[in-house]
Design an enzyme around this catalytic site. Structure first.
Site, PDB file in Angstrom:
ATOM      1  N   HIS A   1       0.765  -0.729   0.050  1.00 47.75           N
ATOM      2  CA  HIS A   1       0.001  -0.454   0.126  1.00 47.75           C
ATOM      3  C   HIS A   1       0.745   1.320   0.188  1.00 47.75           C
ATOM      4  O   HIS A   1       2.143   1.351   0.469  1.00 47.75           O
ATOM      5  CB  HIS A   1      -0.735  -0.426   1.323  1.00 47.75           C
ATOM      6  CG  HIS A   1      -0.450  -0.085   2.048  1.00 47.75           C
ATOM      7  ND1 HIS A   1       0.564  -0.479   3.501  1.00 47.75           N
ATOM      8  CD2 HIS A   1       0.371   1.392   3.398  1.00 47.75           C
ATOM      9  CE1 HIS A   1       1.035  -0.362   4.011  1.00 47.75           C
ATOM     10  NE2 HIS A   1       0.563   0.330   4.568  1.00 47.75           N
TER      11      HIS A   1
ATOM     12  N   HIS B   1       0.324   5.613   1.298  1.00 48.93           N
ATOM     13  CA  HIS B   1      -0.866   6.455   1.739  1.00 48.93           C
ATOM     14  C   HIS B   1      -0.116   8.456   1.457  1.00 48.93           C
ATOM     15  O   HIS B   1       1.214   8.482   0.495  1.00 48.93           O
ATOM     16  CB  HIS B   1      -0.917   6.653   2.713  1.00 48.93           C
ATOM     17  CG  HIS B   1      -0.011   5.890   3.785  1.00 48.93           C
ATOM     18  ND1 HIS B   1       1.692   6.300   4.106  1.00 48.93           N
ATOM     19  CD2 HIS B   1       0.295   4.726   4.575  1.00 48.93           C
ATOM     20  CE1 HIS B   1       1.938   4.840   5.154  1.00 48.93           C
ATOM     21  NE2 HIS B   1       1.067   4.929   4.778  1.00 48.93           N
TER      22      HIS B   1
ATOM     23  N   GLU C   1       5.021   7.966   6.890  1.00 54.21           N
ATOM     24  CA  GLU C   1       5.350   7.053   7.903  1.00 54.21           C
ATOM     25  C   GLU C   1       6.356   7.017   8.374  1.00 54.21           C
ATOM     26  O   GLU C   1       7.186   6.372   7.664  1.00 54.21           O
ATOM     27  CB  GLU C   1       4.170   5.108   7.378  1.00 54.21           C
ATOM     28  CG  GLU C   1       4.585   4.893   8.296  1.00 54.21           C
ATOM     29  CD  GLU C   1       4.169   3.445   7.609  1.00 54.21           C
ATOM     30  OE1 GLU C   1       3.129   3.154   6.782  1.00 54.21           O
ATOM     31  OE2 GLU C   1       4.825   2.131   7.880  1.00 54.21           O
TER      32      GLU C   1
ATOM     33  N   HIS D   1       5.541   0.729   0.189  1.00 56.97           N
ATOM     34  CA  HIS D   1       5.604  -0.192   0.840  1.00 56.97           C
ATOM     35  C   HIS D   1       4.799  -1.513   1.110  1.00 56.97           C
ATOM     36  O   HIS D   1       3.677  -1.825   0.804  1.00 56.97           O
ATOM     37  CB  HIS D   1       5.695   0.242   2.303  1.00 56.97           C
ATOM     38  CG  HIS D   1       5.737   1.410   2.653  1.00 56.97           C
ATOM     39  ND1 HIS D   1       4.087   2.680   2.461  1.00 56.97           N
ATOM     40  CD2 HIS D   1       4.066   0.685   4.186  1.00 56.97           C
ATOM     41  CE1 HIS D   1       3.904   2.779   2.705  1.00 56.97           C
ATOM     42  NE2 HIS D   1       3.524   2.133   4.107  1.00 56.97           N
TER      43      HIS D   1
ATOM     44  N   HIS E   1       6.466  22.401  28.708  1.00 57.28           N
ATOM     45  CA  HIS E   1       6.022  21.063  29.091  1.00 57.28           C
ATOM     46  C   HIS E   1       6.738  20.244  30.003  1.00 57.28           C
ATOM     47  O   HIS E   1       8.217  20.370  29.731  1.00 57.28           O
ATOM     48  CB  HIS E   1       5.464  20.429  28.372  1.00 57.28           C
ATOM     49  CG  HIS E   1       6.408  19.594  27.289  1.00 57.28           C
ATOM     50  ND1 HIS E   1       6.558  19.731  26.218  1.00 57.28           N
ATOM     51  CD2 HIS E   1       6.335  18.439  27.213  1.00 57.28           C
ATOM     52  CE1 HIS E   1       7.290  19.404  26.074  1.00 57.28           C
ATOM     53  NE2 HIS E   1       7.353  17.955  26.474  1.00 57.28           N
TER      54      HIS E   1
ATOM     55  N   GLU F   1       9.241   9.502  22.515  1.00 60.09           N
ATOM     56  CA  GLU F   1       8.824  11.726  21.727  1.00 60.09           C
ATOM     57  C   GLU F   1       9.323  11.377  20.627  1.00 60.09           C
ATOM     58  O   GLU F   1      10.099  10.731  19.967  1.00 60.09           O
ATOM     59  CB  GLU F   1      10.138  12.235  22.309  1.00 60.09           C
ATOM     60  CG  GLU F   1       9.616  12.417  23.698  1.00 60.09           C
ATOM     61  CD  GLU F   1      10.797  13.863  24.600  1.00 60.09           C
ATOM     62  OE1 GLU F   1      10.772  14.593  23.044  1.00 60.09           O
ATOM     63  OE2 GLU F   1      11.521  14.233  25.378  1.00 60.09           O
TER      64      GLU F   1
END
Ligand SMILES: *[C@@H]1O[C@H](CO)[C@@H](O)[C@H](O)[C@H]1NC(C)=O
Ligand SMILES: *[C@@H]1O[C@H](CO)[C@@H](O)[C@H](O)[C@H]1NC(C)=O
Length: 422
Positions: free
Chosen positions: A148, A150, A154, A193, A362, A376
């Protein structure tokens, strides 16, 4: 440059159980005790350790903090209240509304496939998280997240087990690699991928995927089978110059996740006249030693070491019990400061997603008695944060004294060297 942060807590940490603060709102010192030129009364000395208000007889958490609050009389979701003591009885330093910076995958609708599942968090569920979305995915041994692509990049982290990933770029160069727990991958937007669980673990693999757009929806990826099921077979036959009967068995709809035999150990990319991609789409982060800092460890990976990862970078941080970290950027118990006297405190458990919008101040505090570990992830190419401690240490002392009323002994204790975890 400030970047956005997405945080997942990987390791469990227990919530500290402490008594409700006694004698809150201690009186401000008399104005004669104020440093010269101070125009505003000092901040309250009210203790704001994480409290876990409980009804002494029933043991259920109650929205009570010192003199503030009153017991619940209606219904109560006790498990959720236990997990979110800083919602039920916020620290007195909280003020206003930041927006929810916590999401638990336990509240995500799961998409089940044969051989695995996938559940996601995006702006539909967490409106503050506009810059990034995430997916928690499980593949049994051999199961495939089908071919697939997108429109977003990713970034992925192997939480458990091992996977084989394949990809191809627009120059026809291909890629295949096998990675294991603690390793990462990155596919730029548009790169086709696949991901398949290897037999490195008899249980298969579990993954965390992060996308560089909060609107990302796993259901709207472009899947190979979905695409081919929606092209006339005569056109497919012409495109491939193959007899139309070759397409007799292509699936009628998207496979998404499906079972098959695991790939051979360390399978390599198909031999290719164009060669393989110049920069790998995987990075063996598990093999990079963590840097020890006071109170914990940190491991950073960004485009300086993982060249293809130009839009998402990450760090793995562990915080030993009782330690605390202050960041101006980056993200346990976390208070998020949104400027204009607005601050909210959130409690995180293993598997939760936290999100801090760009530039928001923060800290992350380990409120339990076990190591806190979290990742993170920033929407950026270089991992950057600014330490509050270092900022103050490297500002003229007189200016810091005038801002904060510090004395010389306090100024002398500030750290000019970045301590990610202090
Ligand atoms: C495609 O294959 C079928 C079955 O083998 C055969 O009957 C048909 O003639 C072939 N068509 C073409 C265009 O070659
Ligand atoms: C750690 O914290 C948990 C939960 O508060 C508590 O039940 C446990 O006894 C603590 N363990 C130690 C070694 O302090």
């Amino acid at each position: 440059m400030f970047s956005r942060t997405l945080l997942i807590l990987l390791c469990s940490f227990a919530l500290a159980v402490v008594a409700a603060p006694a004698g809150s709102n201690s009186a401000s010192p008399a104005s004669s005790a104020l440093p010269e030129f101070q125009t505003t009364a000092p901040a309250s000395d009210a203790p704001n350790d994480q409290t876990f208000p409980q009804d002494e007889t029933s043991g259920t958490p109650e929205p009570i903090e010192g003199a503030l609050g009153a017991p619940l009389l209606g219904g109560q979701n006790i498990e959720l209240d236990r997990q979110n003591p800083d919602f039920l009885a916020p620290p007195t330093t909280d003020n206003g509304v930041v927006g929810s910076a916590k999401w638990s995958f336990s509240l995500s609708h799961n998409r089940m496939g044969t051989g695995g599942w996938s559940r996601q968090q995006n702006v539909a569920l967490m409106p503050i998280a506009t810059a990034m979305a995430s997916v928690n995915q499980r593949l049994e041994v051999g199961a495939v997240r089908e071919l697939h692509w997108h429109t977003t990049a990713e970034w992925g982290f192997v939480l458990a087990g091992g996977i084989s990933v394949t990809a191809i770029n627009s120059d026809g160069q291909n890629f295949e690699d096998t990675i294991n727990a603690g390793d990462i991958w990155y596919f730029p937007a548009g790169i086709p991928h696949s991901i398949q669980a290897t037999d490195a673990s008899p249980d298969g693999a579990e993954l965390l995927l992060v996308f560089d757009n909060g609107n990302f929806a796993a259901d709207s990826t472009f899947s190979l089978t979905d695409w081919m099921a929606h092209v006339p077979k005569e056109v497919l036959a012409k495109n491939f110059q193959i007899n139309v009967t070759a397409f007799d068995h292509i699936p009628a709809k998207e496979l998404f996740i499906f079972p098959t035999a695991p790939p051979p150990t360390d399978e390599k990319a198909v031999s290719n006249p164009q060669g393989t991609v110049p920069n790998p789409y995987t990075f063996k982060l598990s093999q990079v030693p963590a840097t020890k800092v006071a109170g914990g460890t940190v491991k950073v990976v960004d485009s300086r070491t993982f060249k293809v990862a130009t839009t998402i970078v990450g760090a793995i941080v562990t915080v030993e019990p009782g330690a605390m970290s202050y960041f101006l950027e980056g993200t346990g118990r976390a208070t998020i400061f949104a400027s204009s006297a607005t601050a909210e405190t959130f409690d995180y458990q293993a598997g939760d997603i936290g999100y801090v919008p760009p530039s928001f101040g923060h800290y992350v505090e380990n409120t339990g008695n076990t190591t806190l570990s979290f990742m993170e992830i920033f929407n950026a190419d270089i991992f950057e944060d600014i330490s509050l401690n270092q900022w103050l240490a490297l500002t003229p002392p007189e200016l810091v004294k005038a801002n904060l009323g510090f004395d010389d002994a306090t100024i002398a204790k500030l750290s000019k060297v970045k301590q990610l975890v202090i």
